[in-house]
Design a protein around this motif. Structure first.
Motif, PDB file in Angstrom:
ATOM      1  N   ILE A  84       0.844  -1.201   0.000  1.00  0.00           N
ATOM      2  CA  ILE A  84       0.000   0.000   0.000  1.00  0.00           C
ATOM      3  C   ILE A  84       0.880   1.253   0.000  1.00  0.00           C
ATOM      4  O   ILE A  84       0.666   2.187  -0.782  1.00  0.00           O
ATOM      5  N   LEU A  85       1.925   1.246   0.870  1.00  0.00           N
ATOM      6  CA  LEU A  85       2.831   2.396   0.920  1.00  0.00           C
ATOM      7  C   LEU A  85       3.494   2.615  -0.440  1.00  0.00           C
ATOM      8  O   LEU A  85       3.573   3.735  -0.942  1.00  0.00           O
ATOM      9  N   ALA A  86       3.964   1.499  -1.020  1.00  0.00           N
ATOM     10  CA  ALA A  86       4.625   1.594  -2.320  1.00  0.00           C
ATOM     11  C   ALA A  86       3.632   2.090  -3.358  1.00  0.00           C
ATOM     12  O   ALA A  86       3.959   2.908  -4.221  1.00  0.00           O
ATOM     13  N   GLY A  87       2.398   1.621  -3.236  1.00  0.00           N
ATOM     14  CA  GLY A  87       1.342   2.014  -4.178  1.00  0.00           C
ATOM     15  C   GLY A  87       1.079   3.515  -4.102  1.00  0.00           C
ATOM     16  O   GLY A  87       0.865   4.175  -5.127  1.00  0.00           O
ATOM     17  N   ILE A  88       1.095   4.061  -2.878  1.00  0.00           N
ATOM     18  CA  ILE A  88       0.867   5.503  -2.720  1.00  0.00           C
ATOM     19  C   ILE A  88       1.942   6.266  -3.496  1.00  0.00           C
ATOM     20  O   ILE A  88       1.651   7.201  -4.259  1.00  0.00           O
ATOM     21  N   GLY A  89       3.205   5.841  -3.340  1.00  0.00           N
ATOM     22  CA  GLY A  89       4.314   6.507  -4.030  1.00  0.00           C
ATOM     23  C   GLY A  89       4.136   6.435  -5.537  1.00  0.00           C
ATOM     24  O   GLY A  89       4.268   7.435  -6.251  1.00  0.00           O
ATOM     25  N   PHE A  90       3.798   5.229  -5.980  1.00  0.00           N
ATOM     26  CA  PHE A  90       3.656   5.015  -7.420  1.00  0.00           C
ATOM     27  C   PHE A  90       2.515   5.876  -7.979  1.00  0.00           C
ATOM     28  O   PHE A  90       2.655   6.546  -8.998  1.00  0.00           O
ATOM     29  N   THR A  91       1.371   5.840  -7.268  1.00  0.00           N
ATOM     30  CA  THR A  91       0.204   6.586  -7.744  1.00  0.00           C
ATOM     31  C   THR A  91       0.504   8.089  -7.804  1.00  0.00           C
ATOM     32  O   THR A  91       0.152   8.766  -8.776  1.00  0.00           O
ATOM     33  N   LEU A  92       1.164   8.579  -6.734  1.00  0.00           N
ATOM     34  CA  LEU A  92       1.486  10.007  -6.711  1.00  0.00           C
ATOM     35  C   LEU A  92       2.398  10.382  -7.876  1.00  0.00           C
ATOM     36  O   LEU A  92       2.182  11.387  -8.551  1.00  0.00           O
ATOM     37  N   THR A  93       3.406   9.532  -8.123  1.00  0.00           N
ATOM     38  CA  THR A  93       4.330   9.817  -9.220  1.00  0.00           C
ATOM     39  C   THR A  93       3.581   9.803 -10.544  1.00  0.00           C
ATOM     40  O   THR A  93       3.772  10.662 -11.410  1.00  0.00           O
ATOM     41  N   PHE A  94       2.712   8.810 -10.697  1.00  0.00           N
ATOM     42  CA  PHE A  94       1.932   8.686 -11.932  1.00  0.00           C
ATOM     43  C   PHE A  94       1.020   9.906 -12.121  1.00  0.00           C
ATOM     44  O   PHE A  94       0.925  10.483 -13.204  1.00  0.00           O
ATOM     45  N   LEU A  95       0.369  10.285 -11.001  1.00  0.00           N
ATOM     46  CA  LEU A  95      -0.573  11.403 -11.040  1.00  0.00           C
ATOM     47  C   LEU A  95       0.153  12.710 -11.395  1.00  0.00           C
ATOM     48  O   LEU A  95      -0.183  13.377 -12.387  1.00  0.00           O
ATOM     49  N   VAL A  96       1.174  13.033 -10.602  1.00  0.00           N
ATOM     50  CA  VAL A  96       1.885  14.300 -10.807  1.00  0.00           C
ATOM     51  C   VAL A  96       2.587  14.292 -12.163  1.00  0.00           C
ATOM     52  O   VAL A  96       2.453  15.232 -12.966  1.00  0.00           O
TER      53      VAL A  96
END
Ligand code: ADP
Length: 645
Positions: free
Chosen positions: A288-300
């Motif tokens: 989940i933590l890794a997913g947050i990082g990935f999603t944020l990077t993808f989003l931004v």
């Protein structure tokens, strides 16, 4: 890390070992420096090559497909001037150049992966082998007091589990450590050099993941310690039960033992489940933590690319290819962080193991030999015990003030009730232990002043507990006289009245005796052990109830050959059946660690003391014994029984 004392038999020595891992590298690593260096360099190279394809892919998108930027300038970290001379000018040329880099990275990666594994495995295996043999050598040299205190299982655990655990760390642990470190540093450097703002977004979960992993280790470690301790208990119980399977059967204790195994196995199950329960929650949480990082990077990053400018506070530009590389590398970034936890765990366990190993190596319990001690030189075979006292426990003497003098070629018999200290007196002659007071001399030479090897080579020992090694009958007879010829072996077996039964075995002298000689009867084992002593042809012979396990007829036969064997050499004999020692030159009667009578058979019979009574018992004259003797025997028996509890 909480100390896992439960499965740590060498806790005391362990605490004395400073910095065991440094010592490990100092004492064992140095000899294998080449492999270590190869391992480190190949790990670094392999990882860097692994990172090339995502970088080249991003670069191909920006420089070749979209032609937004120059190919040579697009490499992260590496200055443009270094790359420029190699990059072709045309699009197609650049494309093939990119393909070339990818091919090189795969081929080179494969080669370095192989080299890396070769380096680390070779490093770990060499150290493992050296440590195991050194530890075994040291263990073998420790004196018997050490072995009385420690269980075989504990030693086995050091020689196998601890040594293996070190190997695992040196191989997998170190390998992963370098691989992951390079990866984390290299990825962070690439991301930062592309776009430091987006890199901060991508790296944002790193502190969280590190903190989370650290917390996880704190929670899981005591649980792992419980697992190790309960598996230790379970193994001891299983080992004990398999060893005692005959007793279990004869006492109909199967159900009782099944229940006990059920109990300890249940404890192991509970401890293990507790650890598993924690562990299996860790990885989804990490995801989940890794997913947050990935999603944020993808989003931004995605918004950045679509809008052509940084969303919110972000400024500057982001190329599509850079965005792709970001996404690919961010994914690769998280798992190494999670694995650091495992490596720390491995390191700590390896540290505990090397502390145990070095603790054992530092164990001082060795019989000291004087520097340049001479060899024992036996000319006559005269043995003197000069006021000898000794106790296994230094606070309590088991034997006290023992003095006698045996001329070369004489036989001295030791007689007395069980526990009187007869075996102890003879163990001192073999220097299994050192005397606490007084001295033992052979032909005037103090045992402590000659080499142990020369002493033990010239003293032959036949004990009541005959230990046979796994192997053939022949090998067991030749144990200690490894260069004996077949003829000598057969001659020794004949002298020990063993030849006949051996030739009746399925494979004769080549029959395997099974573990500890289980395939032979007690009497057969004893005769093999007598043959072993005969073959060794020692100057001095020690017979510790050598014929206790054979029937009367065989005993008579063996006695005959023993008579021949002992005729012209100094012999010490302990025998319960007094008929076997009545012709001894001297008989020493021990009671409670003291010499109570000393003389020849006839002298002692004439004195009418303990020996005369014992003789009377064996001659079947129980009716004529004084009541006082029976009372004394009963009292003694009660003491022995009480001390057994
Ligand atoms: P004996 O041979 O006369 O039967 P031992 O010499 O075997 O007697 O034993 C004398 C005493 O020493 C006994 O009380 C025994 O329990 C004790 N003893 C023997 N071996 C050891 C040992 N390795 N460690 C501690 N005590 C021991």
């Amino acid at each position: 890390m909480p100390p896992d004392t439960d499965d740590d038999p060498f806790e005391v020595q362990k605490e004395r070992v400073d910095n065991p891992m440094r010592r490990l590298f100092d004492e064992y690593g140095r000899e294998n420096t080449a492999q270590f260096v190869v391992g480190v360099l190949a790990s670094v190279a392999a990882r860097i090559l692994d990172l090339l394809p995502p970088v080249v892919l991003g670069l191909a998108i920006d420089a070749i497909i979209r032609q937004d930027k120059s190919f040579a300038a697009g490499f992260p970290v590496i200055p443009e001037a270094w790359v420029a001379p190699f990059v072709p000018g045309t699009r197609v040329g650049q494309f093939y150049f990119a393909v070339g880099i990818i091919v090189v990275s795969f081929l080179g990666g494969a080669a370095f992966h192989w080299l890396r594994n070769w380096g680390w495995n070779s490093f770990a295996q060499h150290i493992q082998h050296a440590i195991r043999t050194d530890t075994y050598d040291q263990m073998q040299r420790l004196n018997m007091e050490f072995f009385a205190d420690k269980q075989t299982g504990e030693m086995m655990s050091i020689l196998s589990n601890d040594v293996n655990r070190l190997e695992r760390f040196l191989n997998d642990g170190m390998n992963s450590f370098f691989r992951l470190s390079v990866m984390v540093v290299a990825i962070a450097a690439i991301l930062l050099s592309y776009n430091w703002q987006l890199a901060l977004v991508a790296l944002f979960p790193v502190p969280l993941i590190s903190l989370f992993t650290w917390k996880f280790i704190q929670i899981i470690q005591p649980k792992y310690a419980d697992v190790r301790s309960s598996v230790g208990t379970l193994n001891s119980r299983l080992e004990n039960n398999l060893g005692g399977i005959q007793v279990i059967k004869t006492f109909n204790a199967e159900n009782h033992e099944s229940d006990r195994v059920d109990d300890v196995s249940g404890d192991y199950f509970d401890a293990n489940w507790d650890a598993i329960d924690t562990r299996i929650k860790f990885f989804p949480a990490l995801r989940i933590l890794a997913g947050i990082g990935f999603t944020l990077t993808f989003l931004v990053g995605g918004l950045w690319v679509i809008q052509g400018e940084g969303p919110g506070p972000f400024t500057g530009t982001l190329a599509v290819g850079e965005f792709v590389t970001f996404i690919l590398l961010t994914q690769q970034f998280v798992w190494p962080l999670a694995q650091f936890g495992q490596i720390i765990n491995m390191y700590q366990r390896a540290r505990a193991s090397s502390a145990r190993i070095f603790g054992l190596m530092d164990e001082p319990g060795r019989l000291e030999e004087q520097p340049n001690a001479p060899e024992l030189d036996i000319t006559e075979g005269r043995v003197e015990y000069d006021d000898v006292s000794f106790g296994y426990d230094k606070n309590e003497n088991i034997i006290e003030d023992i003095s006698f003098d045996v001329a070369g070629g004489e036989t001295l018999a030791l007689v007395g009730p069980t526990g009187a200290g007869k075996s102890t007196v003879l163990k001192l002659l073999m220097r299994m232990y050192d005397t606490d007071e007084g001295a033992i001399r052979i032909d005037g030479q103090d045992l402590r002043e000659v080499t142990l090897r020369s002493l033990r080579r010239q003293v032959g020992y036949v004990s009541q507990e005959t230990f046979l090694f796994y192997g053939t009958v022949k090998e067991n007879i030749a144990y200690g006289t490894f260069d004996a010829s077949d003829d000598d072996i057969v001659a020794a077996a004949k002298a020990a009245e063993a030849h006949e039964f051996i030739t009746n075995l399925p494979d004769g002298y080549d029959t395997k005796v099974g573990e500890r000689g289980v395939k032979l009867s007690g009497g057969q084992r004893q005769r093999v052990s007598i043959a072993r002593a005969i073959l060794k042809d020692p100057e001095i012979l020690v017979l510790d109830e050598a014929t206790s396990d054979v029937d009367t007829e065989t005993e008579m036969l063996i006695q005959r050959s023993l008579d021949e064997l002992t005729a012209d050499r100094t012999t010490f004999a302990i025998a319960h059946r007094l008929s076997t020692i009545k012709d001894a030159d001297q008989i020493v009667v021990l009671e409670g660690g003291h010499i109570v009578e000393h003389g020849t058979h006839d002298d002692l019979l004439g004195d009418g003391g303990l020996y005369a009574h014992l003789w009377g018992v064996q001659a079947g004259e129980i009716d004529q014994l004084p009541d006082e003797f029976i009372e004394r025997a009963a009292r003694r028996q009660a003491e022995v029984d009480a001390s057994d509890d």
